[in-house]
Design an enzyme around this catalytic site. Structure first.
Site, PDB file in Angstrom:
ATOM      1  N   ASN A   9    -118.660 -54.935  55.908  1.00 12.23           N
ATOM      2  CA  ASN A   9    -119.523 -54.619  57.048  1.00 12.23           C
ATOM      3  C   ASN A   9    -120.722 -55.567  56.994  1.00 12.23           C
ATOM      4  O   ASN A   9    -121.598 -55.416  56.156  1.00 12.23           O
ATOM      5  CB  ASN A   9    -119.974 -53.156  56.924  1.00 12.23           C
ATOM      6  CG  ASN A   9    -120.979 -52.766  57.991  1.00 12.23           C
ATOM      7  OD1 ASN A   9    -121.178 -53.499  58.966  1.00 12.23           O
ATOM      8  ND2 ASN A   9    -121.615 -51.627  57.811  1.00 12.23           N
ATOM      9  N   HIS A  94    -121.127 -44.776  60.882  1.00 10.92           N
ATOM     10  CA  HIS A  94    -121.853 -45.337  59.731  1.00 10.92           C
ATOM     11  C   HIS A  94    -123.209 -44.639  59.594  1.00 10.92           C
ATOM     12  O   HIS A  94    -123.837 -44.282  60.591  1.00 10.92           O
ATOM     13  CB  HIS A  94    -122.047 -46.846  59.918  1.00 10.92           C
ATOM     14  CG  HIS A  94    -122.523 -47.509  58.672  1.00 10.92           C
ATOM     15  ND1 HIS A  94    -123.850 -47.511  58.307  1.00 10.92           N
ATOM     16  CD2 HIS A  94    -121.861 -48.153  57.676  1.00 10.92           C
ATOM     17  CE1 HIS A  94    -123.977 -48.141  57.148  1.00 10.92           C
ATOM     18  NE2 HIS A  94    -122.792 -48.542  56.743  1.00 10.92           N
ATOM     19  N   GLU A 166    -119.318 -42.481  52.122  1.00 13.65           N
ATOM     20  CA  GLU A 166    -120.460 -43.314  51.766  1.00 13.65           C
ATOM     21  C   GLU A 166    -121.680 -42.432  51.522  1.00 13.65           C
ATOM     22  O   GLU A 166    -122.385 -42.073  52.483  1.00 13.65           O
ATOM     23  CB  GLU A 166    -120.768 -44.292  52.892  1.00 13.65           C
ATOM     24  CG  GLU A 166    -119.585 -45.165  53.262  1.00 13.65           C
ATOM     25  CD  GLU A 166    -120.036 -46.472  53.887  1.00 13.65           C
ATOM     26  OE1 GLU A 166    -119.798 -47.517  53.288  1.00 13.65           O
ATOM     27  OE2 GLU A 166    -120.666 -46.427  54.948  1.00 13.65           O
TER      28      GLU A 166
HETATM   29  C1  PEP Z   1    -122.292 -50.087  53.944  1.00  8.41           C
HETATM   30  O1  PEP Z   1    -123.082 -50.580  54.714  1.00  8.41           O
HETATM   31  O2  PEP Z   1    -121.339 -49.445  54.391  1.00  8.41           O
HETATM   32  C2  PEP Z   1    -122.507 -50.265  52.512  1.00  8.41           C
HETATM   33  C3  PEP Z   1    -121.714 -49.612  51.695  1.00  8.41           C
HETATM   34  O3  PEP Z   1    -123.515 -51.097  52.131  1.00  8.41           O
HETATM   35  P1  PEP Z   1    -123.816 -51.599  50.630  1.00  8.41           P
HETATM   36  O4  PEP Z   1    -122.507 -52.055  50.038  1.00  8.41           O
HETATM   37  O5  PEP Z   1    -124.793 -52.712  50.786  1.00  8.41           O
HETATM   38  O6  PEP Z   1    -124.388 -50.434  49.888  1.00  8.41           O
END
Ligand code: PEP
Length: 249
Positions: A9, A94, A166
């Site tokens: 992403n 997200h 996440e």
């Molecule tokens: C994301 O934006 O979905 C993400 C996991 O970012 P990062 O890997 O920078 O924590």
């Protein structure tokens, strides 16, 4: 065997030229894993990236889209527009969309419906805040996000849905969930899915982990049985790091 996926992403980084440079570097990378690799540049770079990715085996995703087919929604982008430039996947829900643009529940469910109606693959993101985890609410929060965004779908629609857990406290913070915390939550998500739709859907659905995945922690996180890959933010902006993460699966 579930499909393994590593998606990058790129968020609001890289203009069109820079996006093409990164694609060029990725095309030269040696991917040794059989994971499906996907990149998600910003809207302005999608068309050029789509052309550049032809024949590369790397998939193209948008980072968001509007739920309506068309109309007076200044500044928005529809599924039809994405289809028109060869985008086959969209990231929805997200945490940055949830936090800064107040996207949640019914709105996300409508976006999911529109994307699936257009034959797109949806990477649906969800995860708890630090306060939720500290107060022991993390399983309940994740369950409600899944219910609100996805549990209205008919069973058949799940073949185009990828889940991405996440934890918000791990995104862009350098703090990652431990492999055990990730596994615990992924197993819970799979069980929740099995209770709602049966084991076939639950066993087939890829569940990605996202939150500060880097080359040095990817192997351990990806080694967990219910972790089927990752959604990568910061480390996806560097071809060497991203390739190392892809190859860690
Ligand atoms: C994301 O934006 O979905 C993400 C996991 O970012 P990062 O890997 O920078 O924590």
């Amino acid at each position: 065997m579930r499909t393994k996926i590593v998606a990058g992403n790129w968020k609001m980084n890289l203009n069109q030229r820079e996006s093409l440079e990164l694609i060029d570097a990725l095309k030269k990378s040696k991917f040794t894993s059989s994971a499906q690799v996907i990149v998600a540049p910003n809207f302005t770079a999608l068309s050029a990236c789509s052309e550049a990715l032809q024949g590369s085996g790397i998939g193209l995703s948008a980072q968001n889209m509007h739920q309506s087919e068309s109309g007076a929604f200044t500044g928005e982008v529809s599924a039809h527009m994405l289809e028109g430039v060869g985008v086959s996947t969209v990231i929805l829900g997200h945490s940055e969309r949830r936090e800064y643009f107040r996207e949640a529940g019914a709105l996300l469910a409508a976006k999911v419906d529109t994307a699936l109606k257009h034959g797109m693959q949806v990477i649906f993101c969800f995860g708890e805040l630090l306060a939720d985890r500290e107060s022991g609410q993390h399983f309940d929060v994740v369950k409600s996000q899944l219910k609100e965004g996805l549990f209205h779908l008919p069973e058949d629609a799940w073949k185009n849905v990828v889940l991405s857990y996440e934890p918000v406290w791990a995104i862009g913070t350098g703090k990652t969930a431990s492999p055990e915390q990730a596994q615990e939550m992924h197993a819970f998500i799979r069980k929740t899915l099995a209770n709602a739709y049966g084991t076939e859907v639950a066993e087939r659905c890829p569940i990605l982990y996202g939150g500060s995945v880097k080359p040095d922690n990817a192997v351990l996180i990806f080694s967990k049985p219910d972790v089927d890959g990752g959604l990568i933010g910061g480390a996806a902006l560097d071809a060497i790091d991203f390739s190392a993460i892809v190859n860690a699966i």
